[in-house]
Motif scaffolding. Structure first.
Motif, PDB file in Angstrom:
ATOM      1  N   ARG A  42      64.222  73.315   7.061  1.00 17.34           N
ATOM      2  CA  ARG A  42      64.291  74.569   7.817  1.00 17.34           C
ATOM      3  C   ARG A  42      64.298  74.303   9.304  1.00 17.34           C
ATOM      4  N   VAL A  43      64.763  75.283  10.031  1.00 20.14           N
ATOM      5  CA  VAL A  43      64.681  75.232  11.485  1.00 20.14           C
ATOM      6  C   VAL A  43      64.069  76.551  11.939  1.00 20.14           C
ATOM      7  N   ALA A  44      63.009  76.474  12.720  1.00 23.08           N
ATOM      8  CA  ALA A  44      62.367  77.704  13.187  1.00 23.08           C
ATOM      9  C   ALA A  44      63.154  78.268  14.363  1.00 23.08           C
ATOM     10  N   PRO A  49      60.364  74.370  15.972  1.00 23.60           N
ATOM     11  CA  PRO A  49      60.418  73.060  15.322  1.00 23.60           C
ATOM     12  C   PRO A  49      61.359  73.015  14.116  1.00 23.60           C
ATOM     13  N   VAL A  50      61.611  71.818  13.638  1.00 21.77           N
ATOM     14  CA  VAL A  50      62.365  71.637  12.404  1.00 21.77           C
ATOM     15  C   VAL A  50      61.391  71.178  11.330  1.00 21.77           C
ATOM     16  N   LEU A  51      61.716  71.498  10.083  1.00 20.49           N
ATOM     17  CA  LEU A  51      60.863  71.071   8.972  1.00 20.49           C
ATOM     18  C   LEU A  51      61.648  70.087   8.127  1.00 20.49           C
ATOM     19  N   GLU A  58      56.184  67.466   3.474  1.00 22.91           N
ATOM     20  CA  GLU A  58      56.891  68.300   4.445  1.00 22.91           C
ATOM     21  C   GLU A  58      56.235  68.145   5.803  1.00 22.91           C
ATOM     22  N   ILE A  59      57.045  67.813   6.799  1.00 25.32           N
ATOM     23  CA  ILE A  59      56.504  67.587   8.131  1.00 25.32           C
ATOM     24  C   ILE A  59      57.307  68.388   9.154  1.00 25.32           C
ATOM     25  N   ALA A  60      56.582  69.126  10.000  1.00 27.34           N
ATOM     26  CA  ALA A  60      57.236  69.893  11.057  1.00 27.34           C
ATOM     27  C   ALA A  60      57.284  69.041  12.320  1.00 27.34           C
ATOM     28  N   LEU A  61      58.452  68.997  12.948  1.00 28.20           N
ATOM     29  CA  LEU A  61      58.609  68.243  14.189  1.00 28.20           C
ATOM     30  C   LEU A  61      59.113  69.196  15.266  1.00 28.20           C
ATOM     31  N   GLY A  62      58.427  69.206  16.398  1.00 27.89           N
ATOM     32  CA  GLY A  62      58.879  70.032  17.512  1.00 27.89           C
ATOM     33  C   GLY A  62      60.259  69.588  17.993  1.00 27.89           C
TER      34      GLY A  62
ATOM     35  N   PHE B 305      54.091  76.652  12.664  1.00 22.49           N
ATOM     36  CA  PHE B 305      55.521  76.371  12.587  1.00 22.49           C
ATOM     37  C   PHE B 305      56.334  77.524  13.174  1.00 22.49           C
ATOM     38  N   ASP B 308      55.451  77.873  17.207  1.00 29.32           N
ATOM     39  CA  ASP B 308      55.556  76.762  18.155  1.00 29.32           C
ATOM     40  C   ASP B 308      56.609  76.977  19.228  1.00 29.32           C
ATOM     41  N   LEU B 408      55.188  68.846  18.918  1.00 26.06           N
ATOM     42  CA  LEU B 408      54.505  69.089  17.648  1.00 26.06           C
ATOM     43  C   LEU B 408      54.907  68.078  16.578  1.00 26.06           C
ATOM     44  N   LEU B 410      53.424  67.968  12.733  1.00 21.87           N
ATOM     45  CA  LEU B 410      52.411  68.640  11.916  1.00 21.87           C
ATOM     46  C   LEU B 410      52.812  68.584  10.460  1.00 21.87           C
ATOM     47  N   GLU B 411      51.903  68.088   9.639  1.00 24.76           N
ATOM     48  CA  GLU B 411      52.220  68.049   8.220  1.00 24.76           C
ATOM     49  C   GLU B 411      51.986  69.426   7.615  1.00 24.76           C
TER      50      GLU B 411
END
Lengths: 74, 568
Positions: A42-44, A49-51, A58-62, B305, B308, B408, B410-411
């Motif tokens: 996903r992309v917020a 961030p992206v997931l 599952e890891i979210a990255l800014g 999420f 952010d 960010l 974050l798990e």
């Protein structure tokens, strides 16, 4: 190509991290290494961030982080 | 004998710990809930042993203070056996830490936790094969349901008595981190058979909750329902209980008279007690139960999420989200959780912003005063205004202390069905904290104010803060409640009733004064417990700097409200 350049649902191989040693240390701390296969889930919105999914986690990255994760198609 | 629990974040160490030691360690379905170690004595098959719950650590070479706690503990204390807890559904990741623990040459056993989750995901784990490969006992566990715990501890105790040092084979000694990563991956592949995965609501629900559009509607709806329940239950209780106490108070004054010293003292005592029962607890209980539910389900990281991007735009640090969210419960764990940040500067900014978050104590001020007398929408408005002010403060701090933030990482935990027991225990753990530590202080504060009133010295205190109360267009009597509010935030409200001399606030304060007062209370100097947490985490100077900073922010925010009041 970075994580920001791929389509949702696509799997790619992480080849490296840009942006100095700091990011690399941080990513490996979270168990993300070059060679891992990541799938973009996903992309917020709002430039959020992206997931990604890596071996079931599952890891979210800014945005800033994701832009520095270099990937290649598999 | 001492048994240490170690494992990666969110693998259920604290859940396991609480199952055997009673609820002593905070738990929640997100990463980094435990930032310090908790010790307890437990009984295993007739023998008393010391059990310690260490903060989650991804690796023994980690750099943040929470991880350092785990490393130092293992290095300095006599640990007889290590129980390496891991999330069975993420074995490859968990085994990386195991490969680091093996060379420590301490007795070690592996607990594969969340076996139910792994089988839900269709994973068949060959425990005996892993035991064979690693040369340490491997046991299945479902800590949340209490399954496998007895067996685990008896095995641990026996292994500790034998005290066999480990001799890991060379093939288990990786050259470096990358090699360790691939070795752990190979090990996991060799022992896990991936069967068919049963998709359930848990796999689908994020399609809604993290949806680019519906996700935000869902967030708003969830928050509105949460808010409505806290307000509904709280005000339904506040009214009758308050009336009851007021009648009792009237009855007392009729029989004892008003102006004697003892009557004043008794009145103070009564105000302190009724403040706790009627104003604080009615809102605190539903709030803590609701927060606990959201924590255990795993919704909080989803908020991070979704938010952010927006928070970044407003200058807020992405990773500061955990202290930020914890802050709504209590600022003390929020300040402590800044340990999960690596850089001191990040910790400073995160802590300075986290103490501006209205904790449960300040919630009672906002609800007991503003929501109760003006309306729940105004209370919601204060919360939104608070977020705006925090965002602006964050922007200013980020401008003054420029840094290159990595952003960010974050798990996202899997959704879990919360157990009633865990939610109740957690809420009780936090409510007990209020009744044991805060309530006596409330009663003490009320009595102290009675004495000050009786000897007519409260005026001196009021004079000290008169510049502030004058600027905010508040009656000078609110000075004492503001000063004592530093001890505990609820005191501001409980003492306010006494200070203005009426039980119905609307008789003494205008609506805009109520809002101004609440906004000031929400932002200014965090309570004593939070100040001491700040001192422990960041030192005296930083504590004073942050306290000063909050007063400035509080003044500006309250002045904005006052100015707004002039306009309408």
């Amino acid at each position: 190509m970075s994580l920001l350049d791929i389509k949702i649902g696509k799997s790619v191989k992480i080849v490296g991290f840009e942006g100095g040693k700091g990011l690399k240390t941080k990513m490996t701390r979270y168990g993300l290494y070059p060679g891992d296969i990541a799938r973009l889930l996903r992309v917020a919105p709002f430039h959020g961030p992206v997931l990604i999914e890596v071996s079931g986690r599952e890891i979210a990255l800014g945005r800033g982080v994701a832009a520095n994760v270099q990937v290649e198609s598999i | 004998m001492r048994i240490a629990l170690i494992g990666q974040p969110n693998c259920g160490k604290s859940t396991l710990f609480n199952q055997v030691a009673g609820y002593k360690a905070e738990t929640g379905n997100f990463h980094g809930t435990t930032v310090t170690f908790t010790e307890s004595k437990i009984r295993v098959a007739g023998e008393v042993v010391e059990l310690v719950d260490l903060p989650g650590t991804y690796t023994l070479s980690g750099t943040n203070p929470a991880e350092a706690v785990a490393q130092e503990y293992l290095a300095s204390r006599a640990v007889d056996i290590i129980i390496n807890v891991m999330d069975a559904s993420h074995l490859a990741q968990g085994l990386e830490l195991t490969l680091e623990l093996l060379p420590l040459n301490k007795p070690l056993i592996l607990a594969l936790n969340m076996m139910d989750e792994a089988s839900r995901l269709g994973m068949k784990i060959n425990g005996p094969a892993l035991q064979e490969k690693l040369g340490v006992a491997v046991l299945p566990l479902i800590a949340s349901k209490g399954r496998g715990i007895q067996n685990l501890f008896v095995t641990a105790k026996n292994a500790a008595h034998k005290g066999d040092a480990l001799h890991p084979s060379d093939s288990l000694q990786p050259r470096d981190a990358i090699h360790r990563h691939s070795l752990a991956d190979e090990l996991a592949r060799a022992i896990v058979v991936q069967g068919e995965r049963h998709l359930t609501w848990r796999d689908r629900i994020d399609d809604l909750l993290l949806h680019p559009v519906w996700g935000y509607f869902a967030l708003l709806a969830i928050m509105a329902v949460f808010f409505e329940i806290v307000y509904g239950l709280g005000s339904a209780l506040e009214r009758p209980v308050l009336t009851l106490f007021d009648q009792f108070s009237v009855y007392l004054t009729q029989h004892i008279g008003i102006s004697t010293f003892w009557a004043e003292l008794l009145n103070g005592l009564l105000q302190g007690i009724s403040g706790g029962v009627a104003i604080v607890l009615p809102y605190l209980i539903p709030f803590l139960v609701g927060l606990g539910l959201m924590e255990d389900i795993g919704y909080l990281p989803r908020i991070a999420f979704l938010m952010d991007g927006l928070m970044h735009r407003l200058g807020l640090h992405g990773k500061a989200i955990v202290p930020f969210i914890l802050g709504y419960g209590c600022n003390v764990p929020a300040v402590m959780s800044t340990r999960i940040l690596e850089e001191r500067q990040d910790r400073f900014i995160a802590a300075a912003l986290a103490v501006l978050v209205p904790c449960a104590a300040r919630l009672s001020v906002v609800f007991g005063l503003v929501a109760f007398y003006i309306g729940p929408l105004w209370a919601l408005g204060i919360y939104l205004f608070n977020i705006l002010i925090i965002a602006l403060s964050g922007r200013i701090l980020a401008y003054l202390l420029p840094e290159d933030t990595p952003g960010l990482i974050l798990e996202m935990p899997t959704y879990r069905v919360p157990t009633l027991r865990a939610v109740v225990n957690k809420a009780w753990f936090r409510i007990r904290e209020f009744t044991v530590e805060a309530w006596p202080l409330l009663i003490f504060g009320s009595i102290a104010l009675s004495i000050l009133n009786y000897f007519h010295v409260s005026g001196i205190f009021n004079m000290v803060v008169r510049p502030i109360t004058w600027a905010l267009d508040l009656p000078s009597e609110v000075g004492v409640p503001l000063i004592f509010g530093v001890l505990r935030k609820e005191l501001s409200l409980v003492m306010l009733r006494q200070a203005v001399g009426v039980t119905d606030f609307s008789a003494a304060l205008t609506q805009i004064q109520m809002v101004t007062f609440s906004v000031f209370v929400v932002f200014y100097i965090p309570c004593l417990a939070t100040l001491s947490a700040l001192r422990r985490e960041l030192g005296w100077k930083t504590m004073l700097a942050i306290a000063g900073f909050t007063v400035v922010v509080a003044l500006i925010a309250a002045l904005l409200v006052r100015g707004f009041g002039f306009l309408v």
